[in-house]
Design a protein around this motif. Structure first.
Motif, PDB file in Angstrom:
ATOM      1  N   ILE A  66       0.836  -1.207   0.000  1.00  0.00           N
ATOM      2  CA  ILE A  66       0.000   0.000   0.000  1.00  0.00           C
ATOM      3  C   ILE A  66       0.870   1.256   0.000  1.00  0.00           C
ATOM      4  O   ILE A  66       0.609   2.198  -0.756  1.00  0.00           O
ATOM      5  CB  ILE A  66      -0.958  -0.022   1.210  1.00  0.00           C
ATOM      6  N   GLU A  67       1.917   1.265   0.821  1.00  0.00           N
ATOM      7  CA  GLU A  67       2.815   2.418   0.879  1.00  0.00           C
ATOM      8  C   GLU A  67       3.457   2.704  -0.484  1.00  0.00           C
ATOM      9  O   GLU A  67       3.527   3.856  -0.924  1.00  0.00           O
ATOM     10  CB  GLU A  67       3.913   2.188   1.917  1.00  0.00           C
ATOM     11  N   ILE A  68       3.912   1.677  -1.143  1.00  0.00           N
ATOM     12  CA  ILE A  68       4.559   1.851  -2.451  1.00  0.00           C
ATOM     13  C   ILE A  68       3.582   2.450  -3.456  1.00  0.00           C
ATOM     14  O   ILE A  68       3.926   3.363  -4.204  1.00  0.00           O
ATOM     15  CB  ILE A  68       5.128   0.511  -2.951  1.00  0.00           C
ATOM     16  N   GLN A  69       2.365   1.960  -3.456  1.00  0.00           N
ATOM     17  CA  GLN A  69       1.358   2.482  -4.374  1.00  0.00           C
ATOM     18  C   GLN A  69       0.976   3.921  -4.024  1.00  0.00           C
ATOM     19  O   GLN A  69       0.900   4.767  -4.909  1.00  0.00           O
ATOM     20  CB  GLN A  69       0.124   1.582  -4.377  1.00  0.00           C
ATOM     21  N   GLN A  70       0.748   4.193  -2.753  1.00  0.00           N
ATOM     22  CA  GLN A  70       0.319   5.537  -2.349  1.00  0.00           C
ATOM     23  C   GLN A  70       1.406   6.581  -2.560  1.00  0.00           C
ATOM     24  O   GLN A  70       1.130   7.692  -2.989  1.00  0.00           O
ATOM     25  CB  GLN A  70      -0.130   5.538  -0.887  1.00  0.00           C
ATOM     26  N   ARG A  71       2.653   6.225  -2.253  1.00  0.00           N
ATOM     27  CA  ARG A  71       3.758   7.176  -2.370  1.00  0.00           C
ATOM     28  C   ARG A  71       4.404   7.147  -3.751  1.00  0.00           C
ATOM     29  O   ARG A  71       5.337   7.889  -4.011  1.00  0.00           O
ATOM     30  CB  ARG A  71       4.803   6.891  -1.297  1.00  0.00           C
ATOM     31  N   ARG A  72       3.895   6.270  -4.614  1.00  0.00           N
ATOM     32  CA  ARG A  72       4.400   6.143  -5.989  1.00  0.00           C
ATOM     33  C   ARG A  72       5.912   5.902  -6.003  1.00  0.00           C
ATOM     34  O   ARG A  72       6.641   6.430  -6.834  1.00  0.00           O
ATOM     35  CB  ARG A  72       3.996   7.354  -6.812  1.00  0.00           C
ATOM     36  N   LEU A  73       6.354   5.074  -5.061  1.00  0.00           N
ATOM     37  CA  LEU A  73       7.779   4.776  -4.945  1.00  0.00           C
ATOM     38  C   LEU A  73       8.312   4.040  -6.167  1.00  0.00           C
ATOM     39  O   LEU A  73       9.504   4.053  -6.438  1.00  0.00           O
ATOM     40  CB  LEU A  73       8.041   3.947  -3.686  1.00  0.00           C
ATOM     41  N   TYR A  74       7.432   3.414  -6.909  1.00  0.00           N
ATOM     42  CA  TYR A  74       7.821   2.626  -8.070  1.00  0.00           C
ATOM     43  C   TYR A  74       8.341   3.479  -9.228  1.00  0.00           C
ATOM     44  O   TYR A  74       8.815   2.961 -10.224  1.00  0.00           O
ATOM     45  CB  TYR A  74       6.651   1.772  -8.555  1.00  0.00           C
ATOM     46  N   LEU A  75       8.286   4.779  -9.105  1.00  0.00           N
ATOM     47  CA  LEU A  75       8.722   5.650 -10.198  1.00  0.00           C
ATOM     48  C   LEU A  75      10.237   5.773 -10.301  1.00  0.00           C
ATOM     49  O   LEU A  75      10.753   6.261 -11.300  1.00  0.00           O
ATOM     50  CB  LEU A  75       8.098   7.040 -10.041  1.00  0.00           C
ATOM     51  N   SER A  76      10.961   5.330  -9.280  1.00  0.00           N
ATOM     52  CA  SER A  76      12.421   5.438  -9.331  1.00  0.00           C
ATOM     53  C   SER A  76      12.988   4.383 -10.280  1.00  0.00           C
ATOM     54  O   SER A  76      12.469   3.274 -10.372  1.00  0.00           O
ATOM     55  CB  SER A  76      13.018   5.263  -7.935  1.00  0.00           C
ATOM     56  N   PRO A  77      14.061   4.722 -10.993  1.00  0.00           N
ATOM     57  CA  PRO A  77      14.660   3.742 -11.909  1.00  0.00           C
ATOM     58  C   PRO A  77      15.473   2.689 -11.161  1.00  0.00           C
ATOM     59  O   PRO A  77      15.888   2.904 -10.021  1.00  0.00           O
ATOM     60  CB  PRO A  77      15.576   4.604 -12.787  1.00  0.00           C
ATOM     61  N   SER A  78      15.703   1.572 -11.799  1.00  0.00           N
ATOM     62  CA  SER A  78      16.589   0.557 -11.222  1.00  0.00           C
ATOM     63  C   SER A  78      18.004   1.131 -11.197  1.00  0.00           C
ATOM     64  O   SER A  78      18.435   1.761 -12.162  1.00  0.00           O
ATOM     65  CB  SER A  78      16.551  -0.724 -12.059  1.00  0.00           C
ATOM     66  N   PRO A  79      18.734   0.928 -10.099  1.00  0.00           N
ATOM     67  CA  PRO A  79      20.060   1.542  -9.964  1.00  0.00           C
ATOM     68  C   PRO A  79      21.119   0.899 -10.859  1.00  0.00           C
ATOM     69  O   PRO A  79      21.035  -0.282 -11.198  1.00  0.00           O
ATOM     70  CB  PRO A  79      20.395   1.337  -8.485  1.00  0.00           C
ATOM     71  N   ASP A  80      22.110   1.689 -11.218  1.00  0.00           N
ATOM     72  CA  ASP A  80      23.231   1.178 -12.017  1.00  0.00           C
ATOM     73  C   ASP A  80      23.913   0.005 -11.321  1.00  0.00           C
ATOM     74  O   ASP A  80      24.353  -0.942 -11.977  1.00  0.00           O
ATOM     75  CB  ASP A  80      24.251   2.278 -12.289  1.00  0.00           C
ATOM     76  N   ALA A  81      23.999   0.069  -9.986  1.00  0.00           N
ATOM     77  CA  ALA A  81      24.647  -1.017  -9.230  1.00  0.00           C
ATOM     78  C   ALA A  81      23.949  -2.352  -9.492  1.00  0.00           C
ATOM     79  O   ALA A  81      24.601  -3.397  -9.519  1.00  0.00           O
ATOM     80  CB  ALA A  81      24.645  -0.706  -7.741  1.00  0.00           C
ATOM     81  N   PHE A  82      22.648  -2.321  -9.680  1.00  0.00           N
ATOM     82  CA  PHE A  82      21.911  -3.550  -9.983  1.00  0.00           C
ATOM     83  C   PHE A  82      22.393  -4.147 -11.301  1.00  0.00           C
ATOM     84  O   PHE A  82      22.701  -5.326 -11.394  1.00  0.00           O
ATOM     85  CB  PHE A  82      20.400  -3.275 -10.042  1.00  0.00           C
ATOM     86  N   PHE A  83      22.470  -3.306 -12.323  1.00  0.00           N
ATOM     87  CA  PHE A  83      22.887  -3.788 -13.643  1.00  0.00           C
ATOM     88  C   PHE A  83      24.348  -4.216 -13.644  1.00  0.00           C
ATOM     89  O   PHE A  83      24.719  -5.168 -14.322  1.00  0.00           O
ATOM     90  CB  PHE A  83      22.602  -2.734 -14.711  1.00  0.00           C
ATOM     91  N   ASN A  84      25.181  -3.533 -12.853  1.00  0.00           N
ATOM     92  CA  ASN A  84      26.582  -3.937 -12.741  1.00  0.00           C
ATOM     93  C   ASN A  84      26.699  -5.306 -12.075  1.00  0.00           C
ATOM     94  O   ASN A  84      27.528  -6.127 -12.469  1.00  0.00           O
ATOM     95  CB  ASN A  84      27.388  -2.907 -11.951  1.00  0.00           C
ATOM     96  N   THR A  85      25.878  -5.553 -11.085  1.00  0.00           N
ATOM     97  CA  THR A  85      25.918  -6.815 -10.343  1.00  0.00           C
ATOM     98  C   THR A  85      25.345  -7.975 -11.156  1.00  0.00           C
ATOM     99  O   THR A  85      25.880  -9.081 -11.134  1.00  0.00           O
ATOM    100  CB  THR A  85      25.131  -6.680  -9.023  1.00  0.00           C
ATOM    101  N   TYR A  86      24.246  -7.735 -11.854  1.00  0.00           N
ATOM    102  CA  TYR A  86      23.528  -8.812 -12.532  1.00  0.00           C
ATOM    103  C   TYR A  86      23.703  -8.827 -14.048  1.00  0.00           C
ATOM    104  O   TYR A  86      22.970  -9.535 -14.743  1.00  0.00           O
ATOM    105  CB  TYR A  86      22.043  -8.779 -12.146  1.00  0.00           C
TER     106      TYR A  86
END
Length: 104
Positions: A66-86
């Motif tokens: 609910i918090e993620i939907q209400q605060r629209r936290l999903y709008l942030s991009p996936s971090p570069d560190a994620f792509f570097n790791t995976y």
């Protein structure tokens, strides 16, 4: 997955890397998961795209969704560190290093 804002992963047991989590975050989708459901995942690399709650705390799980939907936290991009790791290159380097260690 590409059009989803959020993936819920209510897995409370398991082993190994949860490829569904890696797939979702690679496409920019946030993931809410129980602690046991993220075994093998580098939380730091996932940044704000991975939202983890205590195992079996389903009230906290629902509140996080609910918090993620209400605060629209999903709008942030996936971090570069994620792509570097995976990235394919990084994963292959890790596998080859482990195989070389066994071979010695």
């Amino acid at each position: 997955i590409r059009t989803s804002h959020l993936m819920v992963n209510p897995v409370a047991t398991g082993a190994g890397v949860q490829t569904k989590i890696v797939d979702c975050i690679s496409l920019g989708t946030d993931v809410v998961a129980a602690r046991s459901g993220i075994q093998g995942i580098n939380e730091t690399a996932c940044g704000t795209k991975l939202h983890c709650v205590t195992d079996d705390d389903w009230h906290a799980f629902v509140n996080k969704v609910i918090e993620i939907q209400q605060r629209r936290l999903y709008l942030s991009p996936s971090p570069d560190a994620f792509f570097n790791t995976y990235s394919e290159e990084s994963v292959m380097a890790t596998v080859l290093s482990a195989l070389n260690a066994i071979h010695r």
